[in-house]
Motif scaffolding. Structure first.
Motif: not given
Length: 139
Positions: A72, A68-69, A63
């Motif tokens: 999730s 952020q990755r 990433s």
């Protein structure tokens, strides 16, 4: 000697730093305290290969925005980061192919544990990312 910065670092939020004759520098990412990134310039791209653990499995992915990755993806622990993109990720997938459980998930034993331990010697994943990002921003 590490001391407390006048306020949190604007890049990584660390509060520890060092003072030189002319300025404070963040002890975590090395950013000069008081400097601000130019808002008109794009932020640098820092790709990482991440290793996250869920139960007895580890996901090896990549990433350019790891916070952020990883927010999730369900996981128990962020094990390590190494600086690199898809080519390095694919290389790691080939190295650990015998341990693949499916997709980017691998059994967290033997070779993978040893590799993660080697990466951890370089430091905490988030501290490393902050340092890489700060370096790229200054570059």
């Amino acid at each position: 000697m590490q001391r407390t910065l006048p306020g949190p670092c604007p890049l990584c939020a660390s509060t520890s730093g060092t003072r030189t004759d002319d300025a404070w520098y963040c002890g975590l990412c090395g950013w000069r305290y008081g400097d601000a990134p130019d808002p008109e310039l794009p932020l640098p791209r820092v790709d990482v290969v991440y290793y996250i653990r869920f139960d007895r499995r580890v996901k090896i992915g990549t990433s350019r925005r790891p916070r952020q990755r990883l927010s999730s993806i369900r996981h128990h622990e962020v094990l390590a980061f190494e600086q690199g993109g898809h080519a390095l990720e694919q290389q790691r997938h080939r190295e650990f192919a015998a341990l693949r459980e499916g997709g980017e998930w691998f059994t967290y034993t033997g070779e993978v544990r040893t590799h993660v331990a080697e990466l951890r010697r370089a430091g905490d994943p988030w501290s490393l990312y902050a340092r890489w990002f700060s370096t790229a921003l200054r570059g």
